[in-house]
Design a protein around this motif. Structure first.
Motif, PDB file in Angstrom:
ATOM      1  N   GLY A  37       0.807  -1.216   0.000  1.00  0.00           N
ATOM      2  CA  GLY A  37       0.000   0.000   0.000  1.00  0.00           C
ATOM      3  C   GLY A  37       0.838   1.263   0.000  1.00  0.00           C
ATOM      4  O   GLY A  37       0.325   2.367   0.178  1.00  0.00           O
ATOM      5  N   ASP A  38       2.172   1.130  -0.218  1.00  0.00           N
ATOM      6  CA  ASP A  38       3.045   2.305  -0.200  1.00  0.00           C
ATOM      7  C   ASP A  38       3.101   2.959  -1.579  1.00  0.00           C
ATOM      8  O   ASP A  38       2.979   2.282  -2.595  1.00  0.00           O
ATOM      9  N   ASP A  39       3.354   4.280  -1.577  1.00  0.00           N
ATOM     10  CA  ASP A  39       3.702   4.957  -2.829  1.00  0.00           C
ATOM     11  C   ASP A  39       5.019   4.382  -3.308  1.00  0.00           C
ATOM     12  O   ASP A  39       5.919   4.120  -2.511  1.00  0.00           O
ATOM     13  N   LEU A  89      14.943  -0.896  -1.997  1.00  0.00           N
ATOM     14  CA  LEU A  89      15.320   0.400  -1.433  1.00  0.00           C
ATOM     15  C   LEU A  89      14.510   0.625  -0.163  1.00  0.00           C
ATOM     16  O   LEU A  89      13.308   0.830  -0.218  1.00  0.00           O
ATOM     17  N   ASP A  90      15.210   0.530   0.948  1.00  0.00           N
ATOM     18  CA  ASP A  90      14.565   0.709   2.240  1.00  0.00           C
ATOM     19  C   ASP A  90      14.752   2.165   2.676  1.00  0.00           C
ATOM     20  O   ASP A  90      15.845   2.723   2.548  1.00  0.00           O
ATOM     21  N   GLY A  91      13.671   2.747   3.190  1.00  0.00           N
ATOM     22  CA  GLY A  91      13.734   4.150   3.635  1.00  0.00           C
ATOM     23  C   GLY A  91      13.498   5.085   2.469  1.00  0.00           C
ATOM     24  O   GLY A  91      14.110   6.160   2.401  1.00  0.00           O
ATOM     25  N   ILE A 174      12.484   4.397  17.707  1.00  0.00           N
ATOM     26  CA  ILE A 174      11.065   4.054  17.546  1.00  0.00           C
ATOM     27  C   ILE A 174      10.355   5.320  17.066  1.00  0.00           C
ATOM     28  O   ILE A 174      10.760   6.424  17.469  1.00  0.00           O
ATOM     29  N   ASN A 175       9.391   5.195  16.180  1.00  0.00           N
ATOM     30  CA  ASN A 175       8.671   6.384  15.734  1.00  0.00           C
ATOM     31  C   ASN A 175       7.632   6.748  16.793  1.00  0.00           C
ATOM     32  O   ASN A 175       6.487   6.295  16.755  1.00  0.00           O
ATOM     33  N   GLU A 176       8.074   7.582  17.732  1.00  0.00           N
ATOM     34  CA  GLU A 176       7.257   7.890  18.909  1.00  0.00           C
ATOM     35  C   GLU A 176       6.013   8.699  18.560  1.00  0.00           C
ATOM     36  O   GLU A 176       5.089   8.787  19.366  1.00  0.00           O
ATOM     37  N   VAL A 220      18.146  -0.250  20.986  1.00  0.00           N
ATOM     38  CA  VAL A 220      16.948  -0.992  20.613  1.00  0.00           C
ATOM     39  C   VAL A 220      16.249  -0.317  19.437  1.00  0.00           C
ATOM     40  O   VAL A 220      16.261   0.911  19.310  1.00  0.00           O
ATOM     41  N   PHE A 221      15.681  -1.146  18.548  1.00  0.00           N
ATOM     42  CA  PHE A 221      14.870  -0.669  17.422  1.00  0.00           C
ATOM     43  C   PHE A 221      13.510  -1.343  17.555  1.00  0.00           C
ATOM     44  O   PHE A 221      13.442  -2.559  17.783  1.00  0.00           O
ATOM     45  N   ALA A 222      12.451  -0.581  17.412  1.00  0.00           N
ATOM     46  CA  ALA A 222      11.129  -1.218  17.478  1.00  0.00           C
ATOM     47  C   ALA A 222      10.156  -0.544  16.518  1.00  0.00           C
ATOM     48  O   ALA A 222      10.230   0.669  16.286  1.00  0.00           O
ATOM     49  N   TYR A 223       9.273  -1.359  15.943  1.00  0.00           N
ATOM     50  CA  TYR A 223       8.142  -0.825  15.171  1.00  0.00           C
ATOM     51  C   TYR A 223       6.897  -1.598  15.602  1.00  0.00           C
ATOM     52  O   TYR A 223       6.596  -2.661  15.076  1.00  0.00           O
ATOM     53  N   PRO A 224       6.165  -1.042  16.597  1.00  0.00           N
ATOM     54  CA  PRO A 224       4.979  -1.749  17.109  1.00  0.00           C
ATOM     55  C   PRO A 224       3.796  -1.638  16.154  1.00  0.00           C
ATOM     56  O   PRO A 224       3.753  -0.745  15.308  1.00  0.00           O
ATOM     57  N   LYS A 233       4.481  -2.263  10.521  1.00  0.00           N
ATOM     58  CA  LYS A 233       4.785  -1.823   9.152  1.00  0.00           C
ATOM     59  C   LYS A 233       5.900  -2.653   8.524  1.00  0.00           C
ATOM     60  O   LYS A 233       6.078  -2.666   7.306  1.00  0.00           O
ATOM     61  N   ILE A 234       6.666  -3.336   9.354  1.00  0.00           N
ATOM     62  CA  ILE A 234       7.848  -4.072   8.879  1.00  0.00           C
ATOM     63  C   ILE A 234       7.413  -5.397   8.247  1.00  0.00           C
ATOM     64  O   ILE A 234       6.656  -6.162   8.853  1.00  0.00           O
ATOM     65  N   ARG A 235       7.882  -5.643   7.018  1.00  0.00           N
ATOM     66  CA  ARG A 235       7.518  -6.851   6.297  1.00  0.00           C
ATOM     67  C   ARG A 235       8.454  -7.992   6.691  1.00  0.00           C
ATOM     68  O   ARG A 235       9.679  -7.839   6.718  1.00  0.00           O
TER      69      ARG A 235
HETATM   70  P1  AHG Z   1      10.300   1.185   2.783  1.00  0.00           P
HETATM   71  O1  AHG Z   1      10.929   2.493   2.433  1.00  0.00           O
HETATM   72  O2  AHG Z   1      11.028   0.013   2.174  1.00  0.00           O
HETATM   73  O3  AHG Z   1       8.830   1.139   2.536  1.00  0.00           O
HETATM   74  O4  AHG Z   1      10.512   0.892   4.339  1.00  0.00           O
HETATM   75  C1  AHG Z   1      10.296   1.891   5.277  1.00  0.00           C
HETATM   76  C2  AHG Z   1      10.011   1.223   6.605  1.00  0.00           C
HETATM   77  C3  AHG Z   1      11.235   1.023   7.470  1.00  0.00           C
HETATM   78  O5  AHG Z   1      12.463   1.008   6.822  1.00  0.00           O
HETATM   79  C4  AHG Z   1      11.198   2.168   8.444  1.00  0.00           C
HETATM   80  O6  AHG Z   1      11.693   1.771   9.683  1.00  0.00           O
HETATM   81  C5  AHG Z   1       9.753   2.529   8.501  1.00  0.00           C
HETATM   82  O7  AHG Z   1       9.161   2.089   7.304  1.00  0.00           O
HETATM   83  C6  AHG Z   1       9.540   4.011   8.659  1.00  0.00           C
HETATM   84  O8  AHG Z   1       8.250   4.206   9.027  1.00  0.00           O
HETATM   85  P2  AHG Z   1       7.655   5.644   9.423  1.00  0.00           P
HETATM   86  O9  AHG Z   1       7.119   6.183   8.150  1.00  0.00           O
HETATM   87  O10 AHG Z   1       6.592   5.323  10.426  1.00  0.00           O
HETATM   88  O11 AHG Z   1       8.766   6.480  10.009  1.00  0.00           O
END
Ligand code: AHG
Ligand code: MN
Ligand code: MN
Length: 291
Positions: A37-39, A89-91, A174-176, A220-224, A233-235
């Motif tokens: 569902g991402d752009d 391409l991550d990020g 973490i994305n607070e 620590v890294f977390a994505y709840p 969000k993490i695949r």
């Molecule tokens: P991608 O660019 O491959 O879609 O991955 C982005 C992921 C991950 O790398 C990152 O930790 C997270 O999405 C960022 O999410 P926020 O937009 O919530 O910051």
């Protein structure tokens, strides 16, 4: 590993495109939407094409899974031992601002019956990062090896042959901004504990970069999971499993909140999302101590 050597070529090609092209146009949104569902940005498609082209010709690879492809792609080498999954391409939200991006990869060995059980089928995993330097880390044969590309020598040089993750760090990542929507209430308490223990916060918004900083500096890294992304969000196949493999080999931990990420059964949906926490053993104790 032959596949990792081939991926190296891909990392150099991707880094070269990003160094030479207009970052603003590479960050343009295309007319595509991916399965998550991402752009989809121009650079996502370029990176995917580079890696797909390389891996399709590799006789060791049976199938390829990519964030930018709806289903697994067959190479034609039907008896080859491996599935390779990657986030090309991550990020990608960082591209136009010239902030660090990366590639995440994971190599799975098929069982004799053609299945994959879980993250324990991984034989190698890793990531590259396109930042001030182009670097990559590979977790293979129980060690974390770390390389940097030298423009002068036109090759990757080994920087470290056995990185170990600190048992205690000083950064939580973490994305607070999503905290009011987190579904698992332990994460708010966990962040409070980190702040009480004088941890600082960093968030690049690129798992390769945030994960790498955690590998190098600890923490620590977390994505709840949250109300919008109810499984996080993490695949799993090309972000979660590979980073879990890296953290376990480096002496750290991974969890989806209840079990190790590596123990999660291999999903039917190749774009399956999971909640995730990764860190050192002290941060595991801190997280486990929360009721
Ligand atoms: P991608 O660019 O491959 O879609 O991955 C982005 C992921 C991950 O790398 C990152 O930790 C997270 O999405 C960022 O999410 P926020 O937009 O919530 O910051
Ligand atoms: Mn990603
Ligand atoms: Mn991506």
């Amino acid at each position: 590993m032959e596949i990792v050597k081939l991926l190296e070529k891909g990392f150099i090609e991707i880094a070269t495109v990003m160094r030479d092209a207009n970052s603003i146009s590479l960050g343009n949104i295309t007319e595509h939407n991916n399965n998550s569902g991402d752009d989809v940005k121009t650079m996502d498609l370029i990176s995917n094409a580079i890696l797909m082209d390389i891996l399709m010709k590799c006789e060791q690879v049976r199938t390829i899974g990519s964030e930018e492809e709806d289903t697994l792609c067959e190479t034609g080498f039907k008896n080859a031992p491996y599935l390779v999954c990657y986030d090309p391409l991550d990020g990608s939200s960082n591209i136009d601002a010239n902030i660090t991006t990366g590639t995440i990869f994971c190599i799975y060995k098929y069982n004799d019956d053609g299945t994959i059980t879980n993250g324990h089928n991984i034989v190698a995993s890793g990531y590259s990062i396109y930042g001030a330097a182009t670097q990559y880390l590979v977790a293979h044969n129980d060690t974390l090896r770390f390389y940097q590309y030298s423009n002068k020598r036109q090759q990757f040089d080994l920087l470290h042959d056995n990185i170990r993750i600190k048992s205690k760090g000083g950064i939580y990542s973490i994305n607070e901004s999503s905290k009011k929507t987190w579904l698992d209430t332990r994460y708010e308490k966990f962040v409070d504990k980190c702040i009480d223990e004088k941890y600082s916060c960093r968030w690049v918004g690129c798992m390769a970069a945030d994960g790498h900083r955690t590998v190098i500096k600890g923490g620590v890294f977390a994505y709840p999971a949250n109300k919008k992304d109810t499984s996080g969000k993490i695949r799993l196949l090309y972000e979660g499993y590979p980073f879990a493999h890296i953290f376990h080999i480096g002496g750290g931990f991974s969890s989806n909140g209840s079990i190790s990420i590596l123990d999660i059964p291999f999903p039917k949906n190749i774009h399956q999302k999971i909640p995730i926490i990764l860190g050192g053993m002290y941060e595991k104790e801190l997280f486990d101590s929360i009721c």
